[in-house]
Design an enzyme around this catalytic site. Structure first.
Site, PDB file in Angstrom:
ATOM      1  N   ASP A   1       0.816  -1.128   0.098  1.00  0.00           N
ATOM      2  CA  ASP A   1      -0.107  -0.021  -0.079  1.00  0.00           C
ATOM      3  C   ASP A   1       0.825   1.214   0.078  1.00  0.00           C
ATOM      4  OD1 ASP A   1      -2.516   1.722   0.871  1.00  0.00           O
ATOM      5  OD2 ASP A   1      -1.187   1.762   2.354  1.00  0.00           O
TER       6      ASP A   1
ATOM      7  N   GLU B   1      -2.061  -4.942  -3.691  1.00  0.00           N
ATOM      8  CA  GLU B   1      -1.341  -4.246  -2.721  1.00  0.00           C
ATOM      9  C   GLU B   1      -0.188  -5.391  -2.524  1.00  0.00           C
ATOM     10  OE1 GLU B   1      -3.919  -0.608  -1.067  1.00  0.00           O
ATOM     11  OE2 GLU B   1      -3.827  -2.300  -0.048  1.00  0.00           O
TER      12      GLU B   1
END
Lengths: 232, 232
Positions: free
Chosen positions: B52, B124
């Site tokens: 992320d 992610e």
């Protein structure tokens, strides 16, 4: 670039900008640009956008690698404790960035220079400028000096639960017996000091002392974790 | 590591993992780990935390450099349009990551495999794994293939205001006259097509065609911006 700022950054952080205009940009607020039109000045906001993302990334990677047993939720909480207005503002003050900002007169009178929100922005814009000028490794070096040591100084301890972390660390390879033992309890009722030890499979791995039993156990767990890390 | 996944990643993205266990971790949900205890499996959540931050950073740097005149507020909005559950989930589908996830039976029955929130997480975690295994350059190469082209395909155009960007670009060095001219208006009332041109100091720099005058002008501005960038 202001030569005093350049000198201090070189002395304090061993950072020497190749492109001084990036540094000017990082320390200049829009109010100053508005008061000095036609000078082609830039203000910090765009480079702050970049610095914000760079800091998130650098802090995330550091805690991800440093705490290999911390679950995602706790990593996220810890990052939130490190990457926020209050802590970035305090880092900015520590680095004397409050002295470096170029402000318009109105903002100066309104004491913007000491405002947490501005100082946080400036911390980010400075990091964005370092990144643009010198790349990610220099940012990491700076973070190792200014941000990461705060973890060892216990600055973010409230976001940590050393007892849980210890449990997760030692039980990663199977069940282990963890016990906390109260070693002593001293002092007057209103200022009592507790000393606790953590025993792992009967071996004392850490001792902590504090004004509550709970905190003493947390400190004992923290010491045990540090010791275990050294063994690895 | 599943050899089919390894093969496809090599073919589609030229990514060959050195440490296949990172890839396993990235594509494994907790529900699967719970159903296969004592195998030392890891689930994706920690590595998703890292991915992320890596994605935020890579996207931020790209748009920061690509749009040197976009102010912070618009950079932030554009990043938010690119870095969110919906777009990451769509990228994950495009990369066939939905086929790669290891789920527990209950989650499989609940159709978790097609859930945006899970696909976003997996996108992610995959990027986190690529970063850990091969570093930031490989992540950027992957983003150049999967994420950044969407900007040219107009995927995030609603978050853009090409007319404003054009104005900021051409007026950066002083006042310039920008005019939009309707070139033609054709077709039936309920399906009309507008053709507009943008004139900069009298010179036609871009033409756009759309079903509304406003959109035609935006496309004309976009063409002008592309032309100006080529000149630089």
């Amino acid at each position: 670039m202001d030569s005093k700022i350049g000198k201090e950054l070189a002395q304090n952080f061993n950072i020497v900008f190749k492109d001084g205009s990036l540094l000017d940009e990082a320390f200049t607020q829009a109010s100053y640009v508005n008061e000095h039109p036609n000078q082609g000045l830039k203000f910090y906001e765009r480079i702050e956008f970049l610095g914000d993302a760079v800091l998130q990334f650098v802090v995330s990677e550091y805690i991800f690698k440093r705490y290999p047993n911390l679950p995602q939720g706790r990593l996220t909480r810890l990052r939130a404790a490190m990457v926020n207005e209050e802590s970035f503002a305090s880092f900015a003050r520590e680095c004397h960035f409050n002295e470096y900002i170029r402000l318009g007169k109105g903002e100066e009178l309104a004491h913007a220079r000491e405002r947490d929100s501005l100082l946080c922005d400036i911390f980010e814009s400075f990091v964005g400028a370092v990144y643009m000028d010198q790349g990610i490794d220099k940012v990491i070096t700076f973070a190792k000096q200014v941000i990461f040591p705060k973890l060892d100084q216990g600055r973010f301890d409230e976001y940590f639960d050393h007892k849980t972390e210890l449990q997760e660390t030692v039980q990663a390879d199977g069940p282990v017996n963890i016990e906390y033992k109260l070693l002593s309890e001293e002092g007057p009722e209103n200022d009592r000091t507790f000393k606790s030890a953590v025993m792992i499979d009967g071996e004392e791995l850490g001792v902590g002392q504090a004004h509550s039993k709970k905190h003493a156990e947390q400190l004992a767990a923290r010491e045990a974790l540090l010791r275990l890390k050294k063994q690895h």
